[in-house]
Design a protein around this motif. Structure first.
Motif, PDB file in Angstrom:
ATOM      1  N   PRO A  15       0.580 -10.614  14.845  1.00 25.64           N
ATOM      2  CA  PRO A  15       0.229  -9.338  15.472  1.00 25.64           C
ATOM      3  C   PRO A  15      -0.620  -8.461  14.550  1.00 25.64           C
ATOM      4  O   PRO A  15      -0.679  -8.678  13.343  1.00 25.64           O
ATOM      5  N   SER A  16      -1.266  -7.480  15.156  1.00 23.11           N
ATOM      6  CA  SER A  16      -2.091  -6.549  14.394  1.00 23.11           C
ATOM      7  C   SER A  16      -1.249  -5.808  13.361  1.00 23.11           C
ATOM      8  O   SER A  16      -0.134  -5.395  13.645  1.00 23.11           O
ATOM      9  N   GLY A  17      -1.766  -5.716  12.162  1.00 22.41           N
ATOM     10  CA  GLY A  17      -1.059  -5.010  11.100  1.00 22.41           C
ATOM     11  C   GLY A  17      -0.036  -5.853  10.371  1.00 22.41           C
ATOM     12  O   GLY A  17       0.679  -5.360   9.501  1.00 22.41           O
ATOM     13  N   SER A  18       0.037  -7.156  10.700  1.00 25.90           N
ATOM     14  CA  SER A  18       1.050  -7.997  10.066  1.00 25.90           C
ATOM     15  C   SER A  18       0.655  -8.410   8.647  1.00 25.90           C
ATOM     16  O   SER A  18       1.470  -8.962   7.916  1.00 25.90           O
ATOM     17  N   GLY A  19      -0.610  -8.168   8.272  1.00 23.24           N
ATOM     18  CA  GLY A  19      -1.027  -8.466   6.903  1.00 23.24           C
ATOM     19  C   GLY A  19      -1.958  -9.656   6.766  1.00 23.24           C
ATOM     20  O   GLY A  19      -2.210 -10.121   5.655  1.00 23.24           O
ATOM     21  N   LYS A  20      -2.512 -10.124   7.884  1.00 28.48           N
ATOM     22  CA  LYS A  20      -3.371 -11.311   7.840  1.00 28.48           C
ATOM     23  C   LYS A  20      -4.597 -11.097   6.963  1.00 28.48           C
ATOM     24  O   LYS A  20      -4.910 -11.920   6.095  1.00 28.48           O
ATOM     25  N   SER A  21      -5.301  -9.980   7.210  1.00 31.76           N
ATOM     26  CA  SER A  21      -6.510  -9.716   6.418  1.00 31.76           C
ATOM     27  C   SER A  21      -6.165  -9.553   4.948  1.00 31.76           C
ATOM     28  O   SER A  21      -6.865 -10.065   4.069  1.00 31.76           O
ATOM     29  N   THR A  22      -5.085  -8.841   4.689  1.00 28.63           N
ATOM     30  CA  THR A  22      -4.685  -8.602   3.301  1.00 28.63           C
ATOM     31  C   THR A  22      -4.402  -9.922   2.596  1.00 28.63           C
ATOM     32  O   THR A  22      -4.838 -10.139   1.464  1.00 28.63           O
ATOM     33  N   HIS A  56      -7.613 -14.994  16.614  1.00 23.90           N
ATOM     34  CA  HIS A  56      -6.847 -14.826  17.839  1.00 23.90           C
ATOM     35  C   HIS A  56      -7.264 -15.877  18.866  1.00 23.90           C
ATOM     36  O   HIS A  56      -6.831 -15.835  20.013  1.00 23.90           O
ATOM     37  N   VAL A  97       3.038  -4.743   2.658  1.00 24.71           N
ATOM     38  CA  VAL A  97       2.158  -5.436   3.597  1.00 24.71           C
ATOM     39  C   VAL A  97       2.305  -6.955   3.489  1.00 24.71           C
ATOM     40  O   VAL A  97       2.231  -7.670   4.482  1.00 24.71           O
ATOM     41  N   GLU A 125     -11.093 -13.196  11.311  1.00 24.32           N
ATOM     42  CA  GLU A 125     -11.429 -12.914  12.705  1.00 24.32           C
ATOM     43  C   GLU A 125     -12.935 -12.966  12.954  1.00 24.32           C
ATOM     44  O   GLU A 125     -13.542 -11.986  13.388  1.00 24.32           O
ATOM     45  N   PHE A 183       0.879  -1.170   0.000  1.00 24.49           N
ATOM     46  CA  PHE A 183       0.000   0.000   0.000  1.00 24.49           C
ATOM     47  C   PHE A 183       0.910   1.211   0.000  1.00 24.49           C
ATOM     48  O   PHE A 183       1.527   1.514   1.023  1.00 24.49           O
ATOM     49  N   LEU A 237       4.295   1.071   1.892  1.00 21.67           N
ATOM     50  CA  LEU A 237       4.243   0.045   2.942  1.00 21.67           C
ATOM     51  C   LEU A 237       4.084  -1.337   2.328  1.00 21.67           C
ATOM     52  O   LEU A 237       3.096  -1.636   1.665  1.00 21.67           O
TER      53      LEU A 237
HETATM   54  N1  LIG Z   1      -6.657  -0.220   1.911  1.00 23.71           N
HETATM   55  C1  LIG Z   1      -5.508   0.057   2.580  1.00 23.71           C
HETATM   56  N2  LIG Z   1      -4.797   1.160   2.296  1.00 23.71           N
HETATM   57  C2  LIG Z   1      -3.658   1.436   2.958  1.00 23.71           C
HETATM   58  N3  LIG Z   1      -3.133   0.670   3.908  1.00 23.71           N
HETATM   59  C3  LIG Z   1      -3.780  -0.463   4.245  1.00 23.71           C
HETATM   60  C4  LIG Z   1      -4.997  -0.827   3.596  1.00 23.71           C
HETATM   61  N4  LIG Z   1      -5.439  -1.985   4.136  1.00 23.71           N
HETATM   62  C5  LIG Z   1      -4.520  -2.333   5.065  1.00 23.71           C
HETATM   63  N5  LIG Z   1      -3.509  -1.431   5.145  1.00 23.71           N
HETATM   64  C6  LIG Z   1      -2.339  -1.509   6.010  1.00 23.71           C
HETATM   65  O1  LIG Z   1      -1.692  -2.730   5.767  1.00 23.71           O
HETATM   66  C7  LIG Z   1      -1.195  -3.292   6.969  1.00 23.71           C
HETATM   67  C8  LIG Z   1      -1.720  -4.692   7.120  1.00 23.71           C
HETATM   68  O2  LIG Z   1      -3.105  -4.627   7.267  1.00 23.71           O
HETATM   69  P1  LIG Z   1      -4.004  -5.914   7.552  1.00 23.71           P
HETATM   70  O3  LIG Z   1      -5.376  -5.437   7.714  1.00 23.71           O
HETATM   71  O4  LIG Z   1      -3.746  -6.931   6.514  1.00 23.71           O
HETATM   72  O5  LIG Z   1      -3.398  -6.413   8.942  1.00 23.71           O
HETATM   73  P2  LIG Z   1      -3.975  -7.513   9.933  1.00 23.71           P
HETATM   74  O6  LIG Z   1      -2.876  -8.457  10.201  1.00 23.71           O
HETATM   75  O7  LIG Z   1      -5.242  -8.055   9.413  1.00 23.71           O
HETATM   76  O8  LIG Z   1      -4.251  -6.660  11.242  1.00 23.71           O
HETATM   77  P3  LIG Z   1      -5.422  -6.796  12.319  1.00 23.71           P
HETATM   78  O9  LIG Z   1      -5.051  -7.905  13.250  1.00 23.71           O
HETATM   79  O10 LIG Z   1      -5.410  -5.481  13.003  1.00 23.71           O
HETATM   80  O11 LIG Z   1      -6.697  -7.047  11.582  1.00 23.71           O
HETATM   81  C9  LIG Z   1      -1.607  -2.351   8.084  1.00 23.71           C
HETATM   82  O12 LIG Z   1      -0.512  -1.549   8.420  1.00 23.71           O
HETATM   83  C10 LIG Z   1      -2.709  -1.542   7.486  1.00 23.71           C
HETATM   84  O13 LIG Z   1      -2.720  -0.256   8.035  1.00 23.71           O
END
Ligand SMILES: Nc1ncnc2c1ncn2[C@@H]1O[C@H](COP(=O)(O)OP(=O)(O)OP(=O)(O)O)[C@@H](O)[C@H]1O
Ligand SMILES: [Mg+2]
Lengths: 259, 215
Positions: A40-47, A208, A21, A176, A16, A19
Motif C-alpha cells: 500500500p501507499s506509504g508502506s516504505g517501498k520507495s524508501t 502496481h 518507515v 513505479e 523519518f 515515523l
Molecule cells: N524525506 C521524507 N521525510 C519525511 N517523511 C518521509 C520522507 N520520505 C518518505 N516519508 C514518509 O515515509 C513513508 C514511506 O514513504 P515511501 O515513499 O517509502 O512509501 P511508498 O510505499 O513508496 O508509497 P507510495 O506508494 O505512495 O509511493 C510515508 O509515510 C512518507 O510520508
C-alpha cells in the motif's frame, strides 16, 4: 566477491523523525533475479529502493550490493563512506523514477550521453555513438534530437531507461516506472522492462502492475508498514498466502481493476 | 530649450553612457559569479559556510550601495590598499549585486525538482558536475527574468559611482549641466539615454528568454 548476492539487506531500519518507515528489512536478491515490491501507499517501498543506492540513508542494519557495504565504512560503526566510493557503487546501479527525471535542457541524446561523459569519462563523440545505439535499443532512434518536453510520457521513460542502461549497470532499480503514464503508454515501457529481464538483468521493481509482477517476477515481496510480510514466487504471494493484510491489499486491487 | 546644447553635449554623453554600460555589465558579471558562490555557501550543509552566506547577503542588501561605495573608496586606501576608482566601482557593484543574485539563485534552486539532482546522483555524477551541468543551467533559465531585472536596477544604481570620480553618464551630465547652464536639456538627454539602454536590455532579455524556452 562475485558469488555474493546482488543485493543483501540485513535488519535494515529507517525512521523519518518518529515515523519508522523501514522496520527490520531482510531481503536477498540473486543475480538475474527480478523481484517486484508491492504494498500500500506509504508502506516504505520507495524508501527501501532508495536505500539500495543510498539516495536515502538507513539507520541500522546493512545493505550490501555485490558484497560491498553501501553508504558506510566497513566495520566502522556508522561512519559515512567517502563520496568517491559511493559514486563507484552507484554507477553500477541504474535507477528509473516514477517521474522520469530527464534533464529538460538536454535532448534525448544529450540525456543519455551526459553520464557517459561526466561519469565514465568518454569523449563526446564516443558517448554520442553509444547513446544513439541505446536509444535504438528502446525503439527511439528517430527521437534523439527531441527535448523531453516534446516526448510522450512513455517515450520519456524509455529515454530514462536508456540513460541508465548506457552505463552498463549490473542492477536496475525501478520505482513505479509506469505510474505516471497514461494507460495506453504503459505497455511500451513494460515491454522494454520485460526484454531486459529476459536478457538476464537483475531488477528490483516497485510496481502496481500485478500482471507484470505475476508474469515477469521471480519473487514478489509484499511490504506493509515497513515490514516484508509476504515473500516468495508470484503464485505463492498472489494466490496462496493467507496473510490478511496482503489479502485485503489484493482485494482492493481487484475491485479497482474489475470496474 | 536649446537644441544646440544637446547636440554639442551628445557625443560626450554617449561616450559616458558607454562607460556606464560596460561598468554595469562587468558589475553584473562579477555579481553572477559572487552570487553563485554565495548561493553555494548558503545551501551548503556545512554550518560555518551557510552562516557566512547569510551574513554576506544581510550586509550587502542591508547597507545602501552609496555607503558601500564610499567605504570601499575611502577604507581600502586607509588600510594601504590602493584601488583605482574604476576597480572600486565595478567591485562594489559586483559585491552588492552578488547578494541579490544569490537570493535569486536560491529561489531558482528550490524551483528545480529534487529528482533532477537525484537522477544524476544515482548515475554516479560528482557533485561539481551536478551543479555545473544539471542545476545551474536550469537555475539560470528559471531566474533569467529576475536577472534581467537585476541588471536594469544595477545600471541605474551605477549612477552612484559618480561619487568616486568615474566619468559615467550621470557625472558627465552633471559637468555639462554646470558648464552650459542648461541643466534641463542635458538631464533630459541623460534620462533618454538611460531609458534607451534599459529598453534594449529588456528586449535582449526577452529574446534570450524565448531562445531558452525553445531549447
Ligand atoms: N524525506 C521524507 N521525510 C519525511 N517523511 C518521509 C520522507 N520520505 C518518505 N516519508 C514518509 O515515509 C513513508 C514511506 O514513504 P515511501 O515513499 O517509502 O512509501 P511508498 O510505499 O513508496 O508509497 P507510495 O506508494 O505512495 O509511493 C510515508 O509515510 C512518507 O510520508
Ligand atoms: Mg513510492
Amino acid at each position: 566477491m562475485n558469488d555474493a548476492p546482488m543485493i543483501e539487506m540485513r535488519g535494515v531500519s529507517k525512521s523519518f523523525g518518529t515515523l519508522r518507515v523501514l522496520d527490520g528489512i531482510d531481503l536477498t536478491v540473486d543475480r538475474s533475479e527480478v523481484v517486484c515490491l508491492i504494498g500500500p501507499s506509504g508502506s516504505g517501498k520507495s524508501t527501501l529502493l532508495r536505500c539500495i543506492n543510498f539516495l536515502e540513508s538507513y539507520d541500522t542494519g546493512e545493505v550490501r550490493v555485490e558484497g560491498r557495504l553501501v553508504g558506510y565504512v566497513e566495520g566502522n560503526g556508522r561512519r559515512r563512506m567517502p563520496d568517491r566510493a559511493l559514486r563507484e557503487i552507484r554507477r553500477g546501479i541504474g535507477m528509473v523514477f516514477q517521474h522520469f527525471n530527464l534533464w529538460p535542457h538536454m535532448t534525448a541524446l544529450g540525456n543519455v550521453a551526459e553520464p557517459l561523459i561526466r561519469v565514465r569519462g568518454l569523449a563526446a563523440a564516443e558517448a554520442g555513438l553509444r547513446a544513439r545505439a541505446m536509444l535504438g535499443r528502446v525503439g527511439l532512434a528517430d527521437k534523439e534530437g527531441e527535448y523531453p518536453a516534446r516526448l510522450s510520457g512513455g517515450q520519456q521513460q524509455r529515454v530514462a531507461i536508456a540513460r541508465s542502461l548506457a552505463m552498463e549497470p549490473r542492477l536496475m532499480l525501478f520505482d513505479e516506472p509506469t505510474s505516471a503514464l497514461d494507460p495506453e503508454l504503459v505497455g511500451e515501457v513494460l515491454q522494454v522492462m520485460r526484454d531486459l529481464a529476459t536478457e538476464g538483468m537483475t531488477m528490483m521493481v516497485v510496481t502496481h502492475e500485478m500482471g507484470f509482477a505475476a508474469n515477469v517476477a521471480d519473487r514478489i515481496a509484499f511490504l506493509d508498514r515497513g515490514r516484508i510480510i509476504a515473500y516468495g514466487p508470484p503464485r505463492h504471494v498472489l494466490h496462496e498466502s493467507t496473510e490478511p493484510r496482503l489479502r485485503q491489499f489484493l482485494q482492493t486491487y481487484h475491485e479497482r481493476n474489475n470496474f | 530649450m536649446k537644441l544646440q546644447v544637446t547636440l554639442d553635449a551628445f557625443p560626450y554623453l554617449l561616450e559616458a553612457a558607454g562607460t556606464t554600460l560596460w561598468i554595469s555589465l562587468l558589475g553584473i558579471a562579477l555579481g553572477q559569479v559572487i552570487g553563485a558562490a554565495v548561493c553555494l555557501c548558503r545551501v551548503s550543509p556545512l554550518r560555518p559556510l551557510a552562516r557566512f552566506g547569510a551574513v554576506y547577503v544581510s550586509f550587502f542588501r542591508g547597507v545602501p550601495l552609496l555607503v558601500q561605495l564610499l567605504l570601499v573608496y575611502y577604507f581600502l586606501p586607509y588600510v594601504g590598499i590602493d584601488v583605482p576608482p574604476l576597480v572600486a566601482a565595478i567591485g562594489s557593484l559586483g559585491l552588492a549585486s552578488g547578494a541579490y543574485v544569490c537570493e535569486i539563485f536560491r529561489g531558482a534552486l528550490t524551483a528545480v525538482p529534487k529528482g533532477q539532482a537525484e537522477a544524476a546522483q544515482s548515475l554516479g555524477f560528482p557533485p561539481a558536475a551536478i551543479w555545473r551541468r544539471i542545476l545551474l543551467p536550469q537555475m539560470l533559465r528559471i531566474s533569467l527574468p529576475a536577472l534581467v531585472n537585476e541588471l536594469i536596477l544595477l545600471l541605474k544604481a551605477s549612477s552612484l559611482i559618480s561619487v568616486v570620480g568615474v566619468t559615467e553618464l550621470t557625472r558627465s551630465s552633471h559637468t555639462f549641466a554646470a558648464s552650459t547652464y542648461h541643466p534641463l536639456e542635458i538631464y533630459l538627454t541623460a534620462a533618454f539615454i538611460y531609458l534607451l539602454m534599459n529598453l534594449c536590455l529588456a528586449a535582449a532579455g526577452a529574446m534570450a528568454e524565448r531562445r531558452l524556452a525553445a531549447g
